[in-house]
Each structure stands twice: as structure tokens, then as C-alpha cells.
Scaffold this motif. Structure first.
Motif: not given
Length: 301
Positions: A252, A259-262, A264-265
């Protein structure tokens, strides 16, 4: 100084002379917790020692007792190993029933170890087990294992012969404990060097440096082994966080997991589950996702 090839050949000659070596394990994912107190662990350690003595054809190189599963690296013929383990599980089941903690009998699986490289990886994997699961321990302090006796001196000052008849009955939970009088005790149980062939297990490693180095590396080897025996959570939280941070940066182009979006998590959670075999609890701890969210992604885990 011996060169690498000679040392490798010597390891193979010592450890694989004429008998097969196996990784015996039970499945912690399908077993309830059966060792849930220090007294239970002590009994299991003494029971393992008794069974090893009663079936002397086998040689235990390494082992780890966990709350809901067992790992044993053992040399011997399959029928002899099955005989010893059947004694162990039958007596353990009877003891726990008497204690008011009945459990479904654990079933063993055995996988043959065919090379010195595989043997080293298996021994390291077993010795890391208690350390990975219990953050209060290191691979050198977990008491219910052979790990702290590899390339490490643990003072053992008490012998079985030092126990009175009543003390023996209390320690071994039987009127007739068939245990050699010169075996050493530690903290109420027979010390593993008395009934395990620690020297043979250590002979799989070229030296102490190789052993200590492997305890903290070879993540790929642990992953393959965990997959092969259908085990989970083979890395500590901090070790896994290091691996995941590397993936976050490469995949990423982000420097922080925060800093990850949901979405991406969720993707990272899948990597943790399917690549690093993380439990739902470990995924929740490291990702910050709620228990509900993790359980929704991996139901029944």
C-alpha cells in the motif's frame, strides 16, 4: 574448524542412524483445554516421564506441553510410540476425571521427519510454542518443555531418591511410581534431561549459535510447518507485526498500519489468517478490528 558439509554430514549420522524420527502432535484447534493449572502440568510432566521409562524403545528429543495440545519430537518405531502415547492419554484422562475436569480424549497424529534440516525446524517450532502463546515466557523459560535445557545449564539438585514414599505417591499420583531413583527433579516434576535424549536433539544443530539464531528467524519454515500440521499462531504478536508492517509498506506504500482503510485492514486480516495462520484473537489485537468484525470474516475460528 570443520567445514559446513562435514558438520552437516556428522549431524545426519548421529541423529538418523537406524530409526525413524517423528513429530507427534495433537490438534489444539479441536481439543478443549485440559491442562488448566500448574498441578495439571506437573502431573502431565511426571506422566510423560513414566511413560517414557516404561517404553524405553523410544527416545524423546524435544517436546512441549500446552494447555490444549502436545508436541513431541521422538525417535522410535511407530508401534512403540503409539503404545507410549496411549498410556499417556489413558492415564491423563483418568487423572483429570478424578479431578473433576473430564475432557475428550486427545488423538495424536504422527508425521515422519526425513532430513536434518526438517528436524532442526521441527525442534525449533516445538520450543517456540510456549513462548508464542504465553507472553510471560521466552523460549528459554517455558517450564513445560525441553526448550530451556538446550544449550543452557539449569541447576538440578534433587533426585527422586530424595523423596519419601509418601512424597513419591503424591508427586506421581500412584502407589507405585516406576521411576529410576537417580532421575532429577525440579519444582515438583521430573526434569526433562532425565527422560529425554537432549544430547541427541542438540546433535541436530551444528552448534549453539545455529540453534539460537533459528529461534528468532526462519519465518517461512515455521509457516510451512504450521500449515503441514494444521497448527495456528506460530508467531508472537511482535514478530507478526514486523511481517505485517513490511507488507503494508510494499503493498500500500504506507508507513503506518494506522493509515490503512477499513477495507485494507480486512485484506491484511486475511493475510494474517491464511499466510500466518493467526487466530481471531491475534488478528483482533493487531488490527484494531472489533471482535464482531473479525468473527464475521472468519466465523467459527
Amino acid at each position: 574448524m570443520e567445514n559446513y558439509t562435514i558438520r552437516e554430514r556428522n549431524c545426519k549420522a548421529v541423529v538418523f542412524p537406524n530409526r525413524p524420527v517423528w513429530h507427534l502432535f495433537t490438534n489444539g484447534k479441536t481439543s478443549q483445554s485440559f491442562l488448566n493449572s500448574v498441578d495439571n502440568y506437573r502431573f502431565a510432566m511426571n506422566l510423560l516421564a513414566r511413560c517414557a521409562f516404561e517404553v524405553p524403545e523410544n527416545e524423546i528429543l524435544a517436546f512441549a506441553l500446552m494447555s490444549n495440545h502436545v508436541h513431541i519430537i521422538i525417535s522410535g518405531q511407530k508401534k512403540d510410540i503409539e503404545e507410549s502415547f496411549n498410556l499417556f492419554k489413558r492415564r491423563l484422562h483418568r487423572y483429570l476425571c478424578l479431578c473433576g475436569h473430564p475432557f475428550d480424549r486427545i488423538e495424536m497424529t504422527m508425521k515422519i521427519i526425513e532430513s536434518e534440516t526438517s528436524l532442526r525446524n521441527n525442534i525449533i517450532y516445538v520450543h517456540r510454542n510456549g513462548y508464542v502463546v504465553n507472553p510471560e515466557h521466552t523460549p528459554f523459560s517455558y517450564p513445560w518443555s525441553t526448550g530451556r535445557y538446550y544449550f543452557n545449564d539449569i541447576p538440578l539438585e534433587k533426585r527422586v531418591s530424595d523423596l519419601s514414599v509418601l512424597e513419591k505417591r503424591e508427586v506421581f499420583k500412584t502407589r507405585q511410581a516406576n521411576i529410576p531413583s537417580d532421575w532429577m527433579m525440579i519444582d515438583g516434576y521430573v526434569a526433562p534431561p532425565s527422560f529425554c535424549n537432549i544430547a541427541l536433539g542438540k546433535a541436530a544443530f551444528k552448534n549453539a549459535h545455529q540453534y539460537f539464531t533459528m529461534l528468532g528467524k526462519s519465518v517461512e519454515s515455521y509457516s510451512e510447518l504450521a500449515c503441514d500440521i494444521d497448527d495456528e499462531e506460530f508467531l508472537t504478536d511482535s514478530e507478526l507485526f514486523t511481517q505485517i508492517s513490511r507488507i503494508v509498506r510494499s503493498r500500500y506504500n504506507l508507513q503506518s498500519f494506522r493509515d490503512l482503510s477499513k477495507a485494507q485492514k480486512f485484506d491484511i486480516a486475511k493475510v494474517m489468517r491464511f499466510t500466518y495462520r493467526s487466530s481471531n484473537g491475534q488478528i483482533r489485537r493487531l488490527t484494531g478490528l472489533s471482535q464482531y468484525e473479525v468473527d464475521a470474516i472468519f466465523p467459527g475460528q
